[in-house]
Design an enzyme around this catalytic site. Structure first.
Site, PDB file in Angstrom:
ATOM      1  N   LYS A 155       0.870  -1.170   0.000  1.00  0.00           N
ATOM      2  CA  LYS A 155       0.000   0.000   0.000  1.00  0.00           C
ATOM      3  C   LYS A 155       0.907   1.219   0.000  1.00  0.00           C
ATOM      4  O   LYS A 155       1.566   1.513   0.995  1.00  0.00           O
ATOM      5  CB  LYS A 155      -0.929   0.020   1.223  1.00  0.00           C
ATOM      6  CG  LYS A 155      -1.810   1.248   1.258  1.00  0.00           C
ATOM      7  CD  LYS A 155      -2.636   1.363   2.532  1.00  0.00           C
ATOM      8  CE  LYS A 155      -3.166   2.779   2.652  1.00  0.00           C
ATOM      9  NZ  LYS A 155      -3.930   2.981   3.898  1.00  0.00           N
TER      10      LYS A 155
ATOM     11  N   GLY B 126      -8.711   9.634   8.857  1.00  0.00           N
ATOM     12  CA  GLY B 126      -9.123   9.830  10.241  1.00  0.00           C
ATOM     13  C   GLY B 126     -10.244  10.820  10.454  1.00  0.00           C
ATOM     14  O   GLY B 126     -10.695  11.003  11.577  1.00  0.00           O
TER      15      GLY B 126
END
Lengths: 285, 77
Positions: A113, A174
């Site tokens: 990733k 987030g």
């Protein structure tokens, strides 16, 4: 229709398509992060409850004489899931490439990733460093999962570099704000119908995940929304249900929004329909 | 490869390990990994920003000022 016949799916609905990343069939459309949970046990239970087949991990400095990494690895291995290491925290293509090489050796996987971060406040992808790192990593035999903005031109560059998965952010990491730019995600979907699209970052609620799947995105990558929930295990299950619903809805063929109201109740047979506005049915009570 | 037991390799080298200034007698990266107590765990290494594979650590000689990263797997999103 004969009442005893079983219901069959409409022939117009697309057949369910299995999700594949780089030729590997993936059973679950949730990828789950392993950070921020109240405890390792809750993290493990949340992974199980989500049904995720892939979890993300990071590389960090090992403490002197510690075996922290080994203990964590043992815990994760017990989940029997595929590991997707990230390059979180890398600020340059060079850092990301070195981190990817280290992850490949540690975890014996060529999946990575790829994160190259431009700004500490927004945590937005540095799309220039991202493209540079992706090109280099593909040359080195990596299968790159790029954390990217939702911009089509960035997708074009990454596809040209050899990426065969796209991971646009929904909103900043987030924040839990959901899909900030659904139109751009639709555009990616339209231009790259055969490339898996994973919404990575910004998903806050199961409804956000359902929306992404209804739009034809293939999967979501979650972490904070589950880990920071009051009950992470229950929230993981909630996301699993929402993602199943969203995918089923996509495959069932959603109606298109319309500017014009259309009655759902049949018009034929409406009482007083033929009397007109001045007929006896319209007299005041 | 030079004999790692010669007195020339016994001198202290001033390097940085995971961001900490460190003095080491290790002549190679492999020696440093053992000296720092990482031999038992699964770690990956880089020197001055370049990945050094496990099999290459024994031949990777340390020099003053080297910046070494020793990483392991952790929680991540």
């Amino acid at each position: 229709m004969n009442q005893t016949e079983p219901l069959r799916p409409s022939s117009q609905a697309p057949a369910p398509q299995p999700l594949t990343f780089y030729g590997e069939t993936i059973a679950s459309r949730i990828l789950l992060g392993t950070a921020l949970y109240p405890s390792p046990h809750i993290m493990s239970e949340a992974v199980r409850a989500s049904g995720a087949g892939i979890v993300t991990v990071s590389l960090r400095r090992e403490q002197a004489r510690g075996r922290t990494g080994q203990r964590f690895l043992d815990l994760i291995r017990a989940l029997s899931v595929r590991l997707l290491p990230n390059t979180a925290g890398c600020r340059t293509a060079r850092e990301a490439v070195t981190t990817a090489e280290m992850a490949r050796e540690l975890l014996d996987t060529d999946w990575i990733k790829l994160e190259v971060i431009a700004n500490d406040d927004t945590l937005q992808p540095d799309v220039f460093g991202l493209a540079e790192a992706a090109e280099e990593l593909v040359k080195r035999g990596f299968k790159v999962f790029p954390y990217m903005t939702e911009d089509l031109s960035v997708a074009d560059r990454l596809i040209a570099a050899g990426c065969r998965v796209l991971m646009p952010w929904g909103s900043p990491i987030g924040t839990g704000r959901g899909l900030a730019n659904p139109q751009a995600i639709k555009t990616l979907r339209a231009y790259y119908p055969d490339v898996p699209i994973v919404i990575d970052a910004g998903i806050g609620a199961p409804s956000h995940a359902a929306q992404a799947l209804e739009m034809g995105c293939d999967a979501v990558l979650l972490n904070t929304a589950v880990a920071r929930a009051q009950d992470p295990v229950r929230m993981a299950a909630a996301f699993a249900a929402a993602i199943d619903a969203g995918r089923s809805a996509y495959e069932a063929g959603l109606i298109q929004p319309s500017d014009r109201a259309q009655p759902s109740t049949p018009v034929a047979g409406t009482p007083f329909f033929d009397l007109g506005p001045d007929g006896p049915g319209s007299k005041p009570l | 490869m030079a004999d790692t037991h010669t007195s020339a390799t016994e001198r202290l080298r001033e390097i940085t390990v995971n961001g900490r200034a460190t003095r080491t007698t290790a002549a190679t990266l492999a020696g440093l990994v053992v000296e720092q107590g990482f031999a038992e765990g699964r770690v990956a290494t880089a020197v001055n920003g370049d990945f050094v594979a496990e099999r290459a650590r024994a031949a990777a000689r340390l020099r003053d000022g080297d910046n070494v990263e020793i990483l392991s797997v952790r929680q991540g999103g």
